[in-house]
Write an enzyme that holds these catalytic residues in place. Structure first.
Site, PDB file in Angstrom:
ATOM      1  N   ASP A 280       0.824  -1.209   0.000  1.00 41.22           N
ATOM      2  CA  ASP A 280       0.000   0.000   0.000  1.00 41.22           C
ATOM      3  C   ASP A 280       0.859   1.261   0.000  1.00 41.22           C
ATOM      4  O   ASP A 280       0.399   2.320  -0.411  1.00 41.22           O
ATOM      5  CB  ASP A 280      -0.931  -0.011   1.216  1.00 41.22           C
ATOM      6  CG  ASP A 280      -1.957   1.100   1.161  1.00 41.22           C
ATOM      7  OD1 ASP A 280      -2.717   1.146   0.173  1.00 41.22           O
ATOM      8  OD2 ASP A 280      -1.992   1.937   2.080  1.00 41.22           O
ATOM      9  N   LEU A 361      -7.490   6.286   1.521  1.00 47.84           N
ATOM     10  CA  LEU A 361      -7.648   7.264   0.445  1.00 47.84           C
ATOM     11  C   LEU A 361      -6.404   7.374  -0.432  1.00 47.84           C
ATOM     12  O   LEU A 361      -6.355   8.234  -1.314  1.00 47.84           O
ATOM     13  CB  LEU A 361      -7.962   8.645   1.036  1.00 47.84           C
ATOM     14  CG  LEU A 361      -9.309   8.756   1.747  1.00 47.84           C
ATOM     15  CD1 LEU A 361      -9.439  10.106   2.433  1.00 47.84           C
ATOM     16  CD2 LEU A 361     -10.453   8.563   0.756  1.00 47.84           C
ATOM     17  N   ARG A 362      -5.408   6.527  -0.185  1.00 49.35           N
ATOM     18  CA  ARG A 362      -4.200   6.605  -1.007  1.00 49.35           C
ATOM     19  C   ARG A 362      -4.507   6.351  -2.478  1.00 49.35           C
ATOM     20  O   ARG A 362      -3.898   6.965  -3.354  1.00 49.35           O
ATOM     21  CB  ARG A 362      -3.146   5.608  -0.517  1.00 49.35           C
ATOM     22  CG  ARG A 362      -2.403   6.053   0.724  1.00 49.35           C
ATOM     23  CD  ARG A 362      -1.081   5.293   0.873  1.00 49.35           C
ATOM     24  NE  ARG A 362      -0.386   5.711   2.073  1.00 49.35           N
ATOM     25  CZ  ARG A 362      -0.383   5.040   3.207  1.00 49.35           C
ATOM     26  NH1 ARG A 362      -1.059   3.910   3.295  1.00 49.35           N
ATOM     27  NH2 ARG A 362       0.283   5.474   4.259  1.00 49.35           N
ATOM     28  N   GLY A 363      -5.427   5.426  -2.745  1.00 48.84           N
ATOM     29  CA  GLY A 363      -5.780   5.121  -4.138  1.00 48.84           C
ATOM     30  C   GLY A 363      -6.324   6.339  -4.863  1.00 48.84           C
ATOM     31  O   GLY A 363      -5.949   6.619  -6.017  1.00 48.84           O
TER      32      GLY A 363
END
Length: 423
Positions: A280, A361-363
């Site tokens: 991730d 919310l990294r995506g």
């Protein structure tokens, strides 16, 4: 590089260093039980002999980083020319997905790096190391071990920030973005930095010796076979990649320095997968497969044979393409801030992430940044749906795995959901 401070400035600086507790602003703190500072300490590369007097405090700052003189500069250039030649990036045949992910990360380092997984012998390491020739130049403070940006306080070492606050003019030089290789057998001290034992024994001072994370600041940190890296080193990389800072606790001294780098990892899935927590942290994920087209395979073999026979001549034949690509990257980096993305497209990106049950919310953030970097690379100032379609599988597919025993999705699920939402 030595300088001296006046009585009042020295007292203020010593007070700030001794009383600091935050790792992000003053950078270091002293462990002292008596409440007073005696003797010599070398903090973050600074030797501070303190002499206690009745009316003033004398303080001398000496940088342990070696200054680059004319002779050493000439030696550096000569050694660079004698180094093993690198295969040109423009000569890499196929593997477009991997090359695009690498270029987008060079244009916008905030994307968060790229994880490259694929079959053995598919040119993963060769492609990553070939980036060296096309990396753009950046401004750094001359002689600084942390490659400090003279205009960005977030990437400055302690000495440079103190000089900026004092209004001192800094010597600045242009240098290429550095690429640092992290070997699998590296120790934690070599990665994070450690106390210089030789200086401690010969001079009686505690000297901090910066590690690979300090060298990689504002550059690229490459880990080959990252899935075989020891767990304790993985944890160190996770902390530094997440915060942009590296904190070292040694011998009663706490030192923090900037460690903002593009993390690039490569590996063979047959040797084991990465933990989901580490996956991730990588902004993008590229899958590399063996070329099946016979004509392409023959071309790759012939090109490699030409390079092995005469590396200099082979590199010269691609010099024009390399320079053109380097100029394109520099132009894209400078125009990146002017690229816009419509709110409607942002909402659709987040909808795709939500419907795919992507954690966190990294995506969303990485997809927005990668789409803007791609638009900038193509010379446009506005993101289109095609830009998003190109990058969204690389930004999301490694975030879909919930069970560590599952394999990473090929990206088909992401593409299907993208067309469902964007249609």
């Amino acid at each position: 590089m030595a300088g001296s401070l006046g009585p009042s400035s020295a007292a203020m600086l010593a007070h700030r260093l001794a009383s600091s507790s935050s790792p992000k602003s003053p950078f270091l703190s002293l462990a002292s039980t008596s409440g007073q500072i005696h003797g010599k300490k070398l903090l973050g590369g600074f030797e501070i002999p303190l002499k206690k007097g009745r009316s003033q405090l004398q303080l001398t700052v000496t940088n342990v980083a070696t200054e680059v003189g004319p002779t050493k500069q000439a030696q550096k250039i000569a050694s660079k020319e004698s180094q093993r030649p690198v295969y040109p990036f423009a000569a890499i045949v196929g593997q477009e997905e991997m090359k695009l992910c690498l270029l987008l990360n060079v244009i916008d380092p905030k994307i968060g790096g790229v994880m490259i997984m694929g079959d053995r012998g598919t040119g993963k390491s060769t492609t990553v190391r070939s980036l060296v020739d096309i990396l753009p130049e950046i401004n750094v403070v001359t002689g600084d071990p942390f490659n400090s940006d003279p205009e960005d306080p977030e990437t400055m070492g302690m000495e440079i920030r103190e000089k900026v606050l004092a209004g001192e003019k800094l010597p600045v030089t242009m240098t290429k973005i550095t690429m640092v290789d992290l070997p699998l057998g590296a120790t934690e001290d070599r990665v994070c930095g450690t106390i210089d034992i030789e200086k401690a024994l010969t001079e009686g001072v505690k000297a901090f010796e910066p590690g690979l994370l300090a060298k990689a600041n504002r550059g690229i940190l490459y880990v080959d076979e990252v899935n075989l890296l020891d767990d304790h080193l993985v944890d160190v990389l996770l902390d530094s990649a997440a915060s942009g800072w590296n904190t070292v606790e040694r011998e009663g001294i706490s030192i923090s320095h900037p460690a903002r780098f593009i993390l690039i990892g490569s590996g063979n899935p047959e040797e084991g997968e990465l933990r989901p927590q580490l996956l991730d942290r990588f902004g993008m994920h590229a899958q590399v497969g063996t070329v099946r087209d016979a004509e392409l395979r023959v071309k790759i073999v012939e090109e490699r044979a030409r390079f092995d026979q005469n590396p200099k001549e082979f590199r010269d034949s691609y010099r024009a393409e390399q320079e053109k690509l380097q100029q394109q990257i520099s132009s894209a980096r400078s125009s990146l801030s002017s690229v816009q993305i419509d709110r409607d497209l942002k909402v659709k990106i987040s909808k795709v992430c939500a419907e795919l049950n992507v954690d966190g919310l990294r995506g969303d953030i990485v997809t927005n940044r990668a789409a803007k970097a791609l638009a900038s690379l193509k010379g446009r100032d506005k993101v289109t749906a095609d830009d998003i379609a190109t990058v969204i599988p690389n930004c999301l597919r490694h975030r879909l795995r919930k069970d560590p025993l599952e394999s990473i999705d090929s990206g088909l699920l992401v593409i299907e959901k993208f067309y469902e939402v964007f249609s």
